[in-house]
Design a protein around this motif. Structure first.
Motif, mmCIF file in Angstrom:
data_model
loop_
_atom_site.group_PDB
_atom_site.id
_atom_site.type_symbol
_atom_site.label_atom_id
_atom_site.label_comp_id
_atom_site.label_asym_id
_atom_site.label_seq_id
_atom_site.Cartn_x
_atom_site.Cartn_y
_atom_site.Cartn_z
ATOM 1 N N VAL A 116 0.824 -1.207 0.000
ATOM 2 C CA VAL A 116 0.000 0.000 0.000
ATOM 3 C C VAL A 116 0.856 1.255 0.000
ATOM 4 N N THR A 117 1.845 1.250 0.863
ATOM 5 C CA THR A 117 2.700 2.418 0.961
ATOM 6 C C THR A 117 3.457 2.664 -0.332
ATOM 7 N N GLU A 118 3.870 1.586 -0.948
ATOM 8 C CA GLU A 118 4.596 1.750 -2.211
ATOM 9 C C GLU A 118 3.707 2.363 -3.281
ATOM 10 N N ARG A 119 2.482 1.941 -3.300
ATOM 11 C CA ARG A 119 1.551 2.501 -4.280
ATOM 12 C C ARG A 119 1.436 4.006 -4.090
ATOM 13 N N GLU A 122 4.636 5.793 -5.105
ATOM 14 C CA GLU A 122 4.807 5.938 -6.551
ATOM 15 C C GLU A 122 3.966 7.096 -7.069
ATOM 16 N N LEU A 123 2.740 7.128 -6.565
ATOM 17 C CA LEU A 123 1.836 8.195 -6.963
ATOM 18 C C LEU A 123 2.438 9.563 -6.668
ATOM 19 N N THR A 129 7.815 14.617 -9.741
ATOM 20 C CA THR A 129 8.618 14.905 -10.940
ATOM 21 C C THR A 129 7.876 15.883 -11.840
ATOM 22 N N ALA A 130 6.576 15.714 -11.945
ATOM 23 C CA ALA A 130 5.811 16.623 -12.787
ATOM 24 C C ALA A 130 5.941 18.055 -12.265
ATOM 25 N N MET B 134 5.999 14.808 1.973
ATOM 26 C CA MET B 134 5.190 13.594 2.022
ATOM 27 C C MET B 134 5.979 12.414 1.457
ATOM 28 N N GLN B 135 6.711 12.694 0.421
ATOM 29 C CA GLN B 135 7.529 11.660 -0.216
ATOM 30 C C GLN B 135 8.518 11.065 0.790
#
Lengths: 166, 166
Positions: A116-119, A122-123, A129-130, B134-135
């Motif tokens: 869950v945390t990885e998801r 990633e989000l 980056t955007a 947050m990251q």
DNA sequence: CCTAACCTTGACGTTTAGGTGAGTTTGGGG
DNA sequence: CCCCAAACTCACCTAAACGTCAAGGTTAGG
């Protein structure tokens, strides 16, 4: 019914807050608090016997987390809800880590939490980056503009306003 | 046929697109295109004599900019509009930079553009730091979880059948 | 016990961001 | 010239996310 004696009976050591105070402190309206509760974003807080909501510090932190996520990601509340719920799972796991339970069960839970945390991570990374992209683009533009400005200052067509020219 | 004209009866070699093609290419619906136009986010595109909308490449880029900002910042369209308008001012300035006009006027315009850009930049920076926050928080958590997992693996309760243990 | 301030649950209103037809025109290939 | 796909303009509908009363119950202070 839960035997919860608060207002009159027992002086509360924990700082429970009524809805109005929470609203004032966090900047959201009472309606929003009830609405979030209704939508499952906030779990039903404890109540006084009369039915008044009593928010704990944890409730407030959860609320602020919601606000944060909302204004940061701009996602619909349904998704925010999922994220906060995922968070809750993690917190729960954190709390239940100490008791020595079945190792395999714990392992499974941790794996789930990691997933869950990885998801989420990633989000967030994508967003990051955007945003960084846009940031550097803006900076580049600022550089261009400042360059133009410098050009204008150094090669004046209309009478330059320096003392030398007077 | 390949003979297209815009409202002023000027033959165009530029690839003008009808609303359907734009929709398909960009992934937004036709309604959204008309809606954005109605709301002033997209300026009214040129039309054929019959009234069919003809979108230029610039129009499409503007649209994609809007989409980008929207999904990145999650702001209401009204604010996106302001940002895109500010962008437009900058583009316009870019186009009008070559012709040698009044230096003072240009200076003023550039200053305005800088101001606007700085405002946007600051906004983006805030978002960026919040996201970074947050990251890193998520990363820290991931680290914690992985640590726990490692603990579990290294100190198993159920009899481990590793060679070392035999 | 009384009252003002606060809270409760509805219920309906509003704004934002489009979706969904309906009925009518337009464009261009055959 | 005919025809159908694609566009046009209304107009109405929806879902999300609250805002805003209204009518009453609760709490704390005097």
């Amino acid at each position: 019914m839960a035997h919860k004696r608060n207002a009159n009976d027992v002086a509360v050591d924990e700082p429970y807050l009524q809805i109005g105070e929470v609203a004032e402190r966090t900047g959201v309206t009472q309606r929003t608090l009830r609405f979030y509760e209704e939508k499952g974003l906030l779990k039903p807080p404890t109540r006084m016997e009369g039915g008044f909501r009593l928010y704990s510090e944890a409730d407030i932190q959860r609320l602020e987390r919601i606000r944060h996520l909302k204004q940061l990601l701009g996602f619909p509340l349904a998704e925010i809800k999922e994220m906060v719920e995922a968070d809750e799972v993690k917190m729960q796991l954190r709390a239940e880590y100490r008791p020595e339970a079945e190792a395999s069960e714990k392992r499974a839970q941790i794996l789930k939490a990691i997933e869950v945390t990885e998801r989420q991570h990633e989000l967030i990374c994508q967003k990051a980056t955007a945003i960084a992209d846009m940031q550097s683009k803006l900076e580049e533009r600022l550089g261009t503009f400042r360059g133009w400005l410098a050009d204008l200052e150094s090669t004046p067509k209309t009478a330059p306003k320096t003392k030398a020219n007077v």
